[in-house]
Motif scaffolding. Structure first.
Motif, PDB file in Angstrom:
ATOM      1  N   LEU A 187      69.261   4.410  21.315  1.00  0.00           N
ATOM      2  CA  LEU A 187      70.097   5.531  20.935  1.00  0.00           C
ATOM      3  C   LEU A 187      71.551   5.242  21.298  1.00  0.00           C
ATOM      4  CD1 LEU A 187      67.748   8.407  22.179  1.00  0.00           C
ATOM      5  CD2 LEU A 187      67.758   7.226  19.968  1.00  0.00           C
ATOM      6  N   PRO A 188      72.472   6.010  20.750  1.00  0.00           N
ATOM      7  CA  PRO A 188      73.889   5.762  21.043  1.00  0.00           C
ATOM      8  C   PRO A 188      74.189   5.880  22.533  1.00  0.00           C
ATOM      9  CG  PRO A 188      73.665   7.218  19.163  1.00  0.00           C
ATOM     10  CD  PRO A 188      72.292   7.065  19.749  1.00  0.00           C
ATOM     11  N   GLU A 189      75.111   5.048  22.995  1.00  0.00           N
ATOM     12  CA  GLU A 189      75.529   5.113  24.392  1.00  0.00           C
ATOM     13  C   GLU A 189      76.195   6.460  24.679  1.00  0.00           C
ATOM     14  OE1 GLU A 189      78.057   1.843  25.226  1.00  0.00           O
ATOM     15  OE2 GLU A 189      76.580   0.306  24.717  1.00  0.00           O
ATOM     16  N   ASP A 190      76.055   6.916  25.905  1.00  0.00           N
ATOM     17  CA  ASP A 190      76.750   8.125  26.350  1.00  0.00           C
ATOM     18  C   ASP A 190      77.198   7.862  27.781  1.00  0.00           C
ATOM     19  OD1 ASP A 190      77.678  10.574  27.113  1.00  0.00           O
ATOM     20  OD2 ASP A 190      76.021  11.722  26.274  1.00  0.00           O
ATOM     21  N   PHE A 191      78.287   7.116  27.906  1.00  0.00           N
ATOM     22  CA  PHE A 191      78.734   6.703  29.223  1.00  0.00           C
ATOM     23  C   PHE A 191      79.174   7.900  30.058  1.00  0.00           C
ATOM     24  CE2 PHE A 191      81.532   4.791  32.385  1.00  0.00           C
ATOM     25  CZ  PHE A 191      80.717   3.766  32.843  1.00  0.00           C
ATOM     26  N   ASP A 192      79.736   8.925  29.423  1.00  0.00           N
ATOM     27  CA  ASP A 192      80.172  10.112  30.170  1.00  0.00           C
ATOM     28  C   ASP A 192      78.987  10.777  30.868  1.00  0.00           C
ATOM     29  OD1 ASP A 192      82.753   9.702  29.380  1.00  0.00           O
ATOM     30  OD2 ASP A 192      82.704  11.162  27.738  1.00  0.00           O
ATOM     31  N   HIS A 193      77.835  10.791  30.194  1.00  0.00           N
ATOM     32  CA  HIS A 193      76.641  11.399  30.770  1.00  0.00           C
ATOM     33  C   HIS A 193      76.132  10.578  31.958  1.00  0.00           C
ATOM     34  CE1 HIS A 193      73.093  14.027  30.574  1.00  0.00           C
ATOM     35  NE2 HIS A 193      72.361  12.940  30.815  1.00  0.00           N
ATOM     36  N   PHE A 194      76.234   9.254  31.858  1.00  0.00           N
ATOM     37  CA  PHE A 194      75.701   8.359  32.883  1.00  0.00           C
ATOM     38  C   PHE A 194      76.681   8.120  34.028  1.00  0.00           C
ATOM     39  CE2 PHE A 194      74.463   4.128  34.534  1.00  0.00           C
ATOM     40  CZ  PHE A 194      73.112   4.338  34.744  1.00  0.00           C
ATOM     41  N   GLU A 195      77.946   8.381  33.794  1.00  0.00           N
ATOM     42  CA  GLU A 195      78.984   7.993  34.754  1.00  0.00           C
ATOM     43  C   GLU A 195      78.782   8.570  36.157  1.00  0.00           C
ATOM     44  OE1 GLU A 195      83.818   7.401  34.830  1.00  0.00           O
ATOM     45  OE2 GLU A 195      82.973   8.994  33.580  1.00  0.00           O
ATOM     46  N   PRO A 196      78.397   9.861  36.316  1.00  0.00           N
ATOM     47  CA  PRO A 196      78.196  10.369  37.680  1.00  0.00           C
ATOM     48  C   PRO A 196      77.135   9.589  38.456  1.00  0.00           C
ATOM     49  CG  PRO A 196      78.323  12.175  36.118  1.00  0.00           C
ATOM     50  CD  PRO A 196      78.231  10.924  35.306  1.00  0.00           C
ATOM     51  N   ILE A 197      76.094   9.144  37.769  1.00  0.00           N
ATOM     52  CA  ILE A 197      75.060   8.341  38.422  1.00  0.00           C
ATOM     53  C   ILE A 197      75.644   7.005  38.852  1.00  0.00           C
ATOM     54  CG2 ILE A 197      72.765   7.322  38.181  1.00  0.00           C
ATOM     55  CD1 ILE A 197      72.708  10.360  37.903  1.00  0.00           C
ATOM     56  N   LEU A 198      76.416   6.388  37.964  1.00  0.00           N
ATOM     57  CA  LEU A 198      76.977   5.074  38.252  1.00  0.00           C
ATOM     58  C   LEU A 198      77.963   5.130  39.415  1.00  0.00           C
ATOM     59  CD1 LEU A 198      77.144   2.103  37.526  1.00  0.00           C
ATOM     60  CD2 LEU A 198      78.880   2.677  35.801  1.00  0.00           C
ATOM     61  N   GLU A 199      78.753   6.187  39.495  1.00  0.00           N
ATOM     62  CA  GLU A 199      79.726   6.301  40.585  1.00  0.00           C
ATOM     63  C   GLU A 199      79.021   6.298  41.945  1.00  0.00           C
ATOM     64  OE1 GLU A 199      81.998   9.796  39.894  1.00  0.00           O
ATOM     65  OE2 GLU A 199      83.251   8.900  38.334  1.00  0.00           O
ATOM     66  N   GLN A 200      77.943   7.057  42.060  1.00  0.00           N
ATOM     67  CA  GLN A 200      77.192   7.064  43.312  1.00  0.00           C
ATOM     68  C   GLN A 200      76.514   5.723  43.550  1.00  0.00           C
ATOM     69  OE1 GLN A 200      75.312  11.147  44.364  1.00  0.00           O
ATOM     70  NE2 GLN A 200      75.151  11.005  42.138  1.00  0.00           N
ATOM     71  N   ALA A 201      76.066   5.101  42.472  1.00  0.00           N
ATOM     72  CA  ALA A 201      75.354   3.833  42.600  1.00  0.00           C
ATOM     73  C   ALA A 201      76.266   2.728  43.117  1.00  0.00           C
ATOM     74  CB  ALA A 201      74.755   3.432  41.254  1.00  0.00           C
ATOM     75  N   VAL A 202      77.529   2.720  42.714  1.00  0.00           N
ATOM     76  CA  VAL A 202      78.468   1.697  43.175  1.00  0.00           C
ATOM     77  C   VAL A 202      78.676   1.822  44.681  1.00  0.00           C
ATOM     78  CG1 VAL A 202      80.872   0.931  43.062  1.00  0.00           C
ATOM     79  CG2 VAL A 202      79.613   1.403  40.956  1.00  0.00           C
ATOM     80  N   ASN A 203      78.680   3.056  45.188  1.00  0.00           N
ATOM     81  CA  ASN A 203      78.766   3.254  46.634  1.00  0.00           C
ATOM     82  C   ASN A 203      77.475   2.821  47.320  1.00  0.00           C
ATOM     83  OD1 ASN A 203      79.788   4.519  49.202  1.00  0.00           O
ATOM     84  ND2 ASN A 203      78.019   5.837  48.830  1.00  0.00           N
ATOM     85  N   ARG A 204      76.342   3.130  46.704  1.00  0.00           N
ATOM     86  CA  ARG A 204      75.055   2.793  47.308  1.00  0.00           C
ATOM     87  C   ARG A 204      74.797   1.286  47.256  1.00  0.00           C
ATOM     88  NH1 ARG A 204      73.461   5.189  50.846  1.00  0.00           N
ATOM     89  NH2 ARG A 204      73.950   7.099  49.701  1.00  0.00           N
ATOM     90  N   MET A 205      75.207   0.644  46.179  1.00  0.00           N
ATOM     91  CA  MET A 205      74.952  -0.778  45.962  1.00  0.00           C
ATOM     92  C   MET A 205      76.290  -1.450  45.625  1.00  0.00           C
ATOM     93  SD  MET A 205      72.011  -2.582  45.876  1.00  0.00           S
ATOM     94  CE  MET A 205      70.818  -1.446  45.191  1.00  0.00           C
ATOM     95  N   PRO A 206      77.085  -1.785  46.620  1.00  0.00           N
ATOM     96  CA  PRO A 206      78.446  -2.278  46.379  1.00  0.00           C
ATOM     97  C   PRO A 206      78.535  -3.470  45.447  1.00  0.00           C
ATOM     98  CG  PRO A 206      78.179  -1.691  48.681  1.00  0.00           C
ATOM     99  CD  PRO A 206      76.824  -1.590  48.070  1.00  0.00           C
TER     100      PRO A 206
END
Length: 814
Positions: free
Chosen positions: A291-310
């Motif tokens: 399906l089409p990408e929706d980076f705005d929808h996924f972005e909050p998850i990714l922001e936390q993930a970068v902190n969790r997994m540097p």
């Protein structure tokens, strides 16, 4: 290409991992005329893009049993079929970032031990040792499951397809099912088309394994398969230099899971508000699509993930993937014989756990199809639990927004769904809301679970400790034990069985004697051939030719279906009349006095003894008073037609004010019933639990009338009990019990609690559970030292085989 045969014993619709598993397991049982039809290519719907996480621990013992079976199967498939499944046991870690989540994962660890799953609680320092890339600064606790793993989803499916082919199944791709031939309650043929050809396969059975198409395929078959597709997102990084094999890591409070695969990291999400997909139907061309990408929808998850997994901040994103998966209204998959038909089976709606579930689900369904009986209790996933309205598309759209996220949400006790609410309401609904009712939902029914005090916010505040309604429920409990309370049980399933053979029919399907006078109420179980409990009901004789079977709200359809499937040649009509009558419960030692204020009828023991019903006048209306109880006190269930329910309730409520009667909710009912040791169907008793071992032998008829399960009952009486239902009271008044806490006997885990609640009158948490007792007397069982494990801590418990509250049932018969 090969074309389908003209005849088959079974046609399986759908070639994902589930359909392949059903075909594989049916052929293992010796079925040869097995045909699997896939519209495009095998695995091209959801299976191909699944993450392939394979965990052992599920929410119940039997679901855990199925997941463990899947693991064992995938470990040996390559040797059998030559197809590499990529299965490896690299373990899994779940972390907690808050005290509440810490309590949850430690309780889950205790549950794992009870279910025989190896589990280890690890410190943040140990977490860093096992997963050096994680930021563990705010981690409160973690649990490690050594035997968890991951695999290649597509190859697991293809391996099972090859195994099925090797044993004679025909697995046909590019063959679309276009319709069905229906004869009453059976599908007799499956229409197909392929490469310009078309035809019909006559068949004995059909299995709907159509995944996210399962709802629509079900409609074509005339069966209800409630599920809806949602978008599911994950990213895959570029290759990370030096990245070694790692356990699967779950951080549920950040809605994220991490999987190492071929030197890359896959980050997936179960976000709190999901995106439903396919409302207008799934495109005909859909095949290995994303399906089409929706980076705005996924972005909050990714922001936390970068902190969790540097390391994610340095690694490039190789793939941003969005693919559809199907979700059900309660996050449990659909398995079993469809209630509407006699030869249509369902295995669909796997809520993003299809790979870990497929092996066990296919095994269980194949066994059920082969023997005609469930191999063990499958109530959690039995398709018969779904109510007809749950196939409504708008309902599924709204509910699916929530169910995806609930996979990683806090699984607080008593947590209520927030979406798609208010669909089924009692005639008293609005009145109860005005009185402060806080509603819960089951089977679509809105039911008052507790009543808020004046000035108190009428809403749940969830916790693993005492929740904000604990004191409210305690006061309601006290009213039932010492005075009188009113509560609404209109959601009871009510099934009318009527006809000249009604008595003979019910004597055949029920374990109790139904040759009773008009007005008599009989507590009974519907048994299977093994003596397991398929339903727990009361049956009231209304006339010479009519009975009322009352069931729990959640099992009404399943119980009605069981009755219908066993009618045979009996001249009876089975009718659901649930919505026709409201039920107002009047319970407590002063319930007789309250009823005498509002009715001219006689409620004395002489006129209306326990276990009898009578027609009454009440206020200016008419009703039927059933003298039974599920709370262990003197009381009546008042059955009143829906049109008069509001009036009758107003009359009772107004008269009750002068007696300080209290409106009560169902949390009260649960705490009262567990003090009395009353069993709860679906938790304490199920199709796998023998009626005698459940302590319900008193309800089994002793005369010479034959009934389903009678031979199994007689065998058990001769052989003796292998296990006994025991009631436990914690000696420490502080801890709380819910379900699945391990039972320790003289220091060793021997079982787990099937249900738990707080006994406000007894002064501590109470649980029920089975204890192995082969060759032992009751005295032997009680001579041991018992403890219950709660979140890793052991708490001393008093054990009893008789109800700890009113063991002789003197209070209900005064």
């Amino acid at each position: 290409m090969a074309l389908p045969p003209e005849n088959a014993r079974v046609v399986i619709v759908g070639g994902g991992v589930i359909g392949c598993s059903v075909a594989y397991h049916l052929t293992k049982l010796g079925w040869t005329d097995v045909v699997l039809l896939e519209r495009k290519q095998l695995t091209s719907g959801t299976t191909w893009h699944a993450a392939g996480l394979i965990a052992q621990l599920r929410a119940t013992e039997n679901m855990t049993r199925l997941a463990k079976y899947s693991q064992e199967l995938y470990g040996q498939l390559e040797a059998e079929t030559g197809v590499a499944t990529g299965f490896r046991r690299n373990g899994s870690i779940t972390v907690a970032l808050s005290d509440e989540r810490r309590e949850e994962i430690l309780r889950q660890a205790s549950m794992a031990r009870a279910f025989g799953v190896e589990v280890e609680e690890i410190s943040p320092a140990e977490l860093k040792t096992r997963y050096p890339h994680v930021n563990a600064e705010d981690v409160k606790a973690a649990v490690y499951l050594d035997k968890d793993g991951q695999g290649d989803p597509a190859n697991i499916a293809l391996a099972m397809a090859r195994g099925a082919r090797q044993r004679g199944a025909q697995v046909l791709e590019r063959t679309k099912v276009t319709g069905f031939v229906r004869d009453a309650r059976r599908i007799t043929g499956v229409h197909w088309e392929a490469e310009g050809e078309s035809g019909t396969i006559t068949c004995d059975h059909v299995v709907n394994c159509a995944g996210m198409w399962g709802h629509e395929v079900g409609r074509q078959m005339g069966v209800n398969v409630p599920l809806h597709a949602c978008e599911h997102f994950y990213i895959v990084t570029d290759t990370v230099p030096g990245l070694s094999q790692l356990p699967v890591l779950r951080v549920p409070e950040e809605c994220a899971y991490y999987k190492e695969d071929a030197g890359k990291i896959l980050l997936g999400a179960f976000e709190p508000v999901a995106k439903p997909w396919g409302m207008a139907g799934i495109p005909e061309s859909f095949e290995f699509d994303q399906l089409p990408e929706d980076f705005d929808h996924f972005e909050p998850i990714l922001e936390q993930a970068v902190n969790r997994m540097p390391l994610l901040a340095e690694a490039g994103i190789h793939t941003f993937f969005n693919g559809p998966e199907s979700f059900t209204p309660d996050d449990a998959y659909h398995l079993g014989l469809a209630p509407e038909m006699d030869n249509v089976w369902v295995a669909a709606g796997f809520n993003s756990i299809g790979i870990q579930s497929a092996g066990g689900a296919g095994m269980a369904l194949a066994s059920w199809m082969d023997s005609g009986e469930k191999p063990f209790d499958l109530g959690d996933v039995d398709i018969a639990r779904m109510q007809p309205f749950q196939g409504n598309r708008h309902y599924l759209f709204e509910r699916s927004k929530e169910t995806l996220g609930l996979l990683y949400a806090d699984h607080f006790p008593y947590r209520q769904k927030a979406t798609a609410r208010g669909i089924r309401r009692s005639p008293l609904h609005e009145t109860l809301l005005r009185e402060g009712a806080v509603m819960g939902e089951i089977a679509g029914w809105e039911r008052a679970n507790w009543f808020a005090d004046s000035g108190q916010t009428p809403a749940y505040e969830y916790s693993w400790k005492r929740q904000n309604w604990f004191g409210n429920a305690a006061r309601e409990h006290k009213a039932i034990r010492e005075n009188v309370g009113l509560y609404d049980m209109s959601s009871f399933g009510k099934i009318r069985v009527e006809g000249p053979d009604a008595e003979a029919f019910l004597n055949h399907v029920a374990a109790s004697n139904l040759s009773v006078p008009v007005g008599k109420i009989v507590y009974s179980q519907l048994l299977n051939s093994r003596g397991g409990i398929e339903a727990d009901v009361t049956i009231t004789r209304l006339s010479e030719t009519a009975y009322l079977v009352v069931t729990p709200a959640a099992t009404r359809l399943a119980d009605e279906t069981w009755l219908r499937r066993h009618v045979g040649d009996h001249r009876v009509v089975v009718t659901d009349i649930t919505a026709a009558e409201a039920v107002i419960c009047v319970m407590g030692p002063k319930s007789r006095a309250l009823l005498q204020r509002v009715s001219p009828n006689d409620f004395s023991n002489a006129a209306n003894p326990f276990g009898t019903a009578q027609e009454i006048e009440i206020g200016m209306g008419l009703a039927r008073a059933h003298r039974v109880t599920y709370v262990g006190e003197l009381g009546w269930e008042i059955y009143v037609s829906a049109d008069m329910a509001a009036h009758v309730f107003e009359v009772l409520h107004e008269a009750g004010r002068e007696m300080d009667a209290r409106l009560c909710g169902l949390h009260m009912m649960d705490s009262c019933r567990i003090e009395k040791g009353f069993r709860h169907f679906g938790h304490d008793i199920s199709s796998e639990d023998h009626v005698l071992e459940a302590g319900l032998g008193f309800a089994v008829k002793k005369n010479n009338v034959s009934f389903i399960g009678r031979d199994a009952v007689e065998r058990k009486r001769e052989q003796g009990l292998q296990t006994r239902m025991v009631q436990f009271l914690l000696q420490d008044p502080e801890p709380l019990l819910y379900h699945a806490e391990p039972i320790l006997r003289d220091g060793d885990i021997v079982g787990f609690l099937t249900s738990g609640s707080y006994g406000h009158h007894l002064g501590g948490a109470v649980g029920l559970g089975y204890v192995p007792s082969a060759g032992e007397t009751a005295a032997d069982v009680l001579a041991s030292r018992y403890e219950i494990e709660i979140a890793g801590s052991r708490v001393a418990a008093t054990a009893s085989l008789k109800p700890l509250y009113d063991p002789k049932s003197e209070r209900v018969k005064v």
